[in-house]
Scaffold this motif. Structure first.
Motif, PDB file in Angstrom:
ATOM      1  N   LEU A 255       0.848  -1.190   0.000  1.00  0.00           N
ATOM      2  CA  LEU A 255       0.000   0.000   0.000  1.00  0.00           C
ATOM      3  C   LEU A 255       0.884   1.240   0.000  1.00  0.00           C
ATOM      4  O   LEU A 255       1.817   1.349   0.801  1.00  0.00           O
ATOM      5  CB  LEU A 255      -0.912   0.011   1.226  1.00  0.00           C
ATOM      6  N   SER A 256       0.583   2.155  -0.905  1.00  0.00           N
ATOM      7  CA  SER A 256       1.291   3.433  -0.965  1.00  0.00           C
ATOM      8  C   SER A 256       0.424   4.498  -0.303  1.00  0.00           C
ATOM      9  O   SER A 256      -0.731   4.687  -0.700  1.00  0.00           O
ATOM     10  CB  SER A 256       1.584   3.805  -2.418  1.00  0.00           C
ATOM     11  N   PHE A 257       0.972   5.173   0.697  1.00  0.00           N
ATOM     12  CA  PHE A 257       0.230   6.214   1.408  1.00  0.00           C
ATOM     13  C   PHE A 257       0.887   7.549   1.082  1.00  0.00           C
ATOM     14  O   PHE A 257       2.078   7.746   1.355  1.00  0.00           O
ATOM     15  CB  PHE A 257       0.256   5.958   2.920  1.00  0.00           C
ATOM     16  N   ILE A 258       0.124   8.481   0.514  1.00  0.00           N
ATOM     17  CA  ILE A 258       0.678   9.763   0.087  1.00  0.00           C
ATOM     18  C   ILE A 258      -0.244  10.899   0.532  1.00  0.00           C
ATOM     19  O   ILE A 258      -1.386  10.665   0.946  1.00  0.00           O
ATOM     20  CB  ILE A 258       0.868   9.832  -1.446  1.00  0.00           C
ATOM     21  N   ASN A 259       0.262  12.124   0.449  1.00  0.00           N
ATOM     22  CA  ASN A 259      -0.606  13.279   0.641  1.00  0.00           C
ATOM     23  C   ASN A 259      -0.984  13.848  -0.720  1.00  0.00           C
ATOM     24  O   ASN A 259      -0.370  13.527  -1.740  1.00  0.00           O
ATOM     25  CB  ASN A 259       0.060  14.330   1.535  1.00  0.00           C
ATOM     26  N   SER A 260      -1.983  14.696  -0.755  1.00  0.00           N
ATOM     27  CA  SER A 260      -2.522  15.141  -2.039  1.00  0.00           C
ATOM     28  C   SER A 260      -1.583  16.084  -2.775  1.00  0.00           C
ATOM     29  O   SER A 260      -1.751  16.307  -3.981  1.00  0.00           O
ATOM     30  CB  SER A 260      -3.890  15.803  -1.856  1.00  0.00           C
ATOM     31  N   ASN A 261      -0.568  16.638  -2.094  1.00  0.00           N
ATOM     32  CA  ASN A 261       0.439  17.407  -2.814  1.00  0.00           C
ATOM     33  C   ASN A 261       1.248  16.509  -3.735  1.00  0.00           C
ATOM     34  O   ASN A 261       1.611  16.893  -4.847  1.00  0.00           O
ATOM     35  CB  ASN A 261       1.376  18.121  -1.823  1.00  0.00           C
ATOM     36  N   VAL A 262       1.526  15.300  -3.272  1.00  0.00           N
ATOM     37  CA  VAL A 262       2.208  14.314  -4.119  1.00  0.00           C
ATOM     38  C   VAL A 262       1.298  13.912  -5.272  1.00  0.00           C
ATOM     39  O   VAL A 262       1.740  13.774  -6.416  1.00  0.00           O
ATOM     40  CB  VAL A 262       2.619  13.083  -3.286  1.00  0.00           C
ATOM     41  N   LEU A 263       0.012  13.733  -4.989  1.00  0.00           N
ATOM     42  CA  LEU A 263      -0.933  13.378  -6.043  1.00  0.00           C
ATOM     43  C   LEU A 263      -0.996  14.465  -7.107  1.00  0.00           C
ATOM     44  O   LEU A 263      -1.115  14.173  -8.309  1.00  0.00           O
ATOM     45  CB  LEU A 263      -2.325  13.152  -5.443  1.00  0.00           C
ATOM     46  N   HIS A 264      -0.914  15.725  -6.698  1.00  0.00           N
ATOM     47  CA  HIS A 264      -0.908  16.830  -7.662  1.00  0.00           C
ATOM     48  C   HIS A 264       0.252  16.691  -8.638  1.00  0.00           C
ATOM     49  O   HIS A 264       0.085  16.863  -9.856  1.00  0.00           O
ATOM     50  CB  HIS A 264      -0.820  18.161  -6.917  1.00  0.00           C
ATOM     51  N   ASP A 265       1.439  16.377  -8.110  1.00  0.00           N
ATOM     52  CA  ASP A 265       2.608  16.199  -8.983  1.00  0.00           C
ATOM     53  C   ASP A 265       2.410  15.010  -9.918  1.00  0.00           C
ATOM     54  O   ASP A 265       2.818  15.052 -11.085  1.00  0.00           O
ATOM     55  CB  ASP A 265       3.866  15.999  -8.140  1.00  0.00           C
ATOM     56  N   CYS A 266       1.767  13.972  -9.416  1.00  0.00           N
ATOM     57  CA  CYS A 266       1.520  12.796 -10.256  1.00  0.00           C
ATOM     58  C   CYS A 266       0.577  13.136 -11.404  1.00  0.00           C
ATOM     59  O   CYS A 266       0.747  12.651 -12.526  1.00  0.00           O
ATOM     60  CB  CYS A 266       0.909  11.673  -9.424  1.00  0.00           C
ATOM     61  N   ALA A 267      -0.431  13.960 -11.128  1.00  0.00           N
ATOM     62  CA  ALA A 267      -1.438  14.288 -12.139  1.00  0.00           C
ATOM     63  C   ALA A 267      -0.842  15.023 -13.325  1.00  0.00           C
ATOM     64  O   ALA A 267      -1.435  15.034 -14.415  1.00  0.00           O
ATOM     65  CB  ALA A 267      -2.556  15.112 -11.511  1.00  0.00           C
ATOM     66  N   LEU A 268       0.309  15.641 -13.145  1.00  0.00           N
ATOM     67  CA  LEU A 268       0.956  16.355 -14.248  1.00  0.00           C
ATOM     68  C   LEU A 268       1.659  15.411 -15.213  1.00  0.00           C
ATOM     69  O   LEU A 268       2.044  15.826 -16.314  1.00  0.00           O
ATOM     70  CB  LEU A 268       1.973  17.357 -13.686  1.00  0.00           C
ATOM     71  N   LEU A 269       1.823  14.161 -14.806  1.00  0.00           N
ATOM     72  CA  LEU A 269       2.515  13.177 -15.633  1.00  0.00           C
ATOM     73  C   LEU A 269       1.522  12.414 -16.501  1.00  0.00           C
ATOM     74  O   LEU A 269       0.337  12.315 -16.183  1.00  0.00           O
ATOM     75  CB  LEU A 269       3.294  12.198 -14.749  1.00  0.00           C
ATOM     76  N   ASP A 270       2.003  11.866 -17.585  1.00  0.00           N
ATOM     77  CA  ASP A 270       1.143  11.128 -18.507  1.00  0.00           C
ATOM     78  C   ASP A 270       0.507   9.938 -17.798  1.00  0.00           C
ATOM     79  O   ASP A 270       1.196   9.092 -17.224  1.00  0.00           O
ATOM     80  CB  ASP A 270       1.971  10.648 -19.700  1.00  0.00           C
ATOM     81  N   GLY A 271      -0.812   9.881 -17.824  1.00  0.00           N
ATOM     82  CA  GLY A 271      -1.519   8.790 -17.181  1.00  0.00           C
ATOM     83  C   GLY A 271      -1.501   8.858 -15.672  1.00  0.00           C
ATOM     84  O   GLY A 271      -1.797   7.867 -15.009  1.00  0.00           O
ATOM     85  N   CYS A 272      -1.157  10.012 -15.139  1.00  0.00           N
ATOM     86  CA  CYS A 272      -1.053  10.188 -13.687  1.00  0.00           C
ATOM     87  C   CYS A 272      -0.162   9.106 -13.091  1.00  0.00           C
ATOM     88  O   CYS A 272      -0.593   8.268 -12.302  1.00  0.00           O
ATOM     89  CB  CYS A 272      -2.427  10.160 -13.020  1.00  0.00           C
ATOM     90  N   PHE A 273       1.088   9.126 -13.473  1.00  0.00           N
ATOM     91  CA  PHE A 273       2.017   8.103 -12.989  1.00  0.00           C
ATOM     92  C   PHE A 273       2.312   8.357 -11.525  1.00  0.00           C
ATOM     93  O   PHE A 273       3.132   9.188 -11.162  1.00  0.00           O
ATOM     94  CB  PHE A 273       3.311   8.120 -13.797  1.00  0.00           C
ATOM     95  N   CYS A 274       1.603   7.629 -10.664  1.00  0.00           N
ATOM     96  CA  CYS A 274       1.750   7.808  -9.217  1.00  0.00           C
ATOM     97  C   CYS A 274       1.932   6.456  -8.541  1.00  0.00           C
ATOM     98  O   CYS A 274       1.467   6.231  -7.435  1.00  0.00           O
ATOM     99  CB  CYS A 274       0.528   8.526  -8.636  1.00  0.00           C
ATOM    100  N   HIS A 275       2.591   5.558  -9.263  1.00  0.00           N
ATOM    101  CA  HIS A 275       2.716   4.204  -8.738  1.00  0.00           C
ATOM    102  C   HIS A 275       4.113   3.658  -9.008  1.00  0.00           C
ATOM    103  O   HIS A 275       4.290   2.730  -9.818  1.00  0.00           O
ATOM    104  CB  HIS A 275       1.658   3.300  -9.359  1.00  0.00           C
ATOM    105  N   PRO A 276       5.143   4.237  -8.343  1.00  0.00           N
ATOM    106  CA  PRO A 276       6.512   3.758  -8.552  1.00  0.00           C
ATOM    107  C   PRO A 276       6.732   2.336  -8.059  1.00  0.00           C
ATOM    108  O   PRO A 276       7.735   1.715  -8.404  1.00  0.00           O
ATOM    109  CB  PRO A 276       7.354   4.755  -7.746  1.00  0.00           C
ATOM    110  N   TYR A 277       5.791   1.821  -7.260  1.00  0.00           N
ATOM    111  CA  TYR A 277       5.929   0.467  -6.743  1.00  0.00           C
ATOM    112  C   TYR A 277       5.205  -0.564  -7.618  1.00  0.00           C
ATOM    113  O   TYR A 277       5.150  -1.735  -7.270  1.00  0.00           O
ATOM    114  CB  TYR A 277       5.387   0.393  -5.309  1.00  0.00           C
TER     115      TYR A 277
END
Length: 431
Positions: A255-277
């Motif tokens: 399980l990846s636990f993040i804050n929404s500031n991290v999610l904001h940075d992910c949303a700027l990437l293609d496909g919302c790449f927010c899953h490095p694991y």
């Protein structure tokens, strides 16, 4: 040793204490003073009911050397902790967003999409200018704007506004409804979607063992990698890198636990790449800024595994716990009135850390919780995977460490959590 004060003298001492605090901090409203005084009358009953700890606050003295009973002090801390930092600012921001205009458009390049939220800057200081026929320079105030690579899976333009308003309204309604019993709902809210994602049987039971892996540089001082990976559930924070550190931090991520500031940075990437694991590792995040529900809508439409928002009531519970411990530590270290706490901390930005909320989450869904990578030590960085050396000022890490200590040694004494109606599991902190 002074004899134990009577109920009447305790009430008078409590009143004098609060009035002195009000004189030092004029933001303490008179209505709250009345509430606190009434609460003091029933302090013994309420303390007995909540089981608040009295140590190490045994007795505190004001400038006249009049003893203030520890029960009354704890009750004061309890009441002050219930006043959430930044509550007025949050209410104003949510109201602005819910009444704002929203535009979702495709940009001319044919590849990008832009969502903007703004409101008209109609303020009293502008009205007199408009009456004279002079337009202000900025008639609009942008509350949020994000540009991202468009995908067919993203919400339709006409659905963005109603979906955003619904998500924000529901979250804020829960945020204002303080209910510590939300801890009992975490298995349904968090564990069940994770199990379904992993094709596990929905048992409705907690995980036998969980590891919460923080990001402190102290992780590099021990080889806990294999021990971490042996847990049934491994929670990692804010997309911390594990490549190159597996001997110290392990390789498993459940399980990846993040804050929404991290999610904001992910949303700027293609496909919302927010899953490095890995694409199929579930993500849980908490809202730092209410406008980030836009990022949630963008990412949730393309995410292959569950993307879960923490319940607003769970956020409120964590906020109260951390503020209580921050107030308690402040009084112990300074001997000053707790009402002056806000003079030393900017309440608008004071917030619990991602790690603290991840630990409380694990307390709700696990039978045994192991904590790694929490704490600090000389000659180590704040984060094991970066060069950051300073802690963020919006968090009170020493207060959070006091909370972890109580989780381990005397969980029955933790305010607010005691009222949650759940059994606090065994908690072990690894250094």
């Amino acid at each position: 040793m002074r004899p134990r004060t009577t109920a009447r003298s305790e009430l008078l001492a409590m009143l004098a204490f609060l009035l002195r605090g009000a004189a030092m901090n004029r933001s303490l409203h008179f209505a709250f003073l009345l509430l606190a005084v009434v609460a003091a009358v029933f302090s013994y009953r309420s303390i007995a009911r909540r089981g608040l700890t009295l140590d190490p606050i045994q007795r505190l003295y004001d400038e006249e050397n009049e003893a203030l009973d520890a029960e009354a002090m704890n009750e004061t801390l309890f009441l002050l902790a219930a006043q959430e930092p930044g509550a007025k600012e949050l209410q104003r921001d949510v109201a602005d967003l819910l009444s704002a205009d929203l535009e979702s458009i495709d940009l001319p390049d044919g590849r990008h999409r832009q969502i903007s939220i703004w409101r008209r800057a109609v303020k009293p200081r502008y009205r007199s200018i408009w009456r004279r026929g002079v337009k202000p320079r900025n008639r609009f105030m942008f509350l949020a704007r994000i540009t991202f690579l468009a995908r067919p899976e993203h919400p339709q333009h006409d659905q963005v506004l109603p979906d955003f308003q619904r998500l924000l309204s529901d979250w804020f309604h829960n945020r204002r409804e303080f209910r510590p019993e939300v801890m009992s709902d975490l298995v349904d809210q968090i564990k069940r979607p994770i199990d379904l994602n992993n094709h596990y049987t929905d048992s409705g039971q907690r995980y036998p063992t969980c590891a919460v892996v923080g990001n402190s540089g102290i992780l590099l001082k021990a080889d806990h990698g294999d021990l971490i990976d042996s847990h049934h559930l491994v929670i990692r924070l804010n997309n911390a890198r594990i490549s190159g550190y597996r001997r110290h931090v392990g390789a498993k991520t459940s399980l990846s636990f993040i804050n929404s500031n991290v999610l904001h940075d992910c949303a700027l990437l293609d496909g919302c790449f927010c899953h490095p694991y890995g694409d199929f590792v579930p993500v849980v995040f908490y809202i730092c800024q209410p406008a980030h529900f836009i990022e949630y809508m963008i990412c949730n439409s393309t995410h292959k595994s569950p993307l879960l928002v923490t319940d607003g009531r769970f956020d409120a519970l964590c906020a109260r716990i951390v503020k209580y411990y921050s107030l308690k530590l402040f009084v112990e270290e300074t001997g000053e009135s707790p009402s002056t706490w806000g003079m030393y901390r900017d309440e608008r930005w004071f917030h619990y850390s991602s790690g603290m909320q991840a630990v409380v989450l694990a307390v709700g869904i696990c039978d045994k919780v192991s904590i790694f990578g929490f704490g600090k030590s000389p000659q180590v960085s704040h984060h094991y995977h970066t060069n950051q050396t300073k802690e963020l000022s919006l968090h009170d890490y020493p207060a959070e460490y006091e909370f972890y200590r109580d989780l381990i040694e005397r969980p029955q004494s933790i305010p607010f959590l005691k009222d949650a109606g759940v059994k606090v599991p065994t908690v072990v902190l690894y250094h």
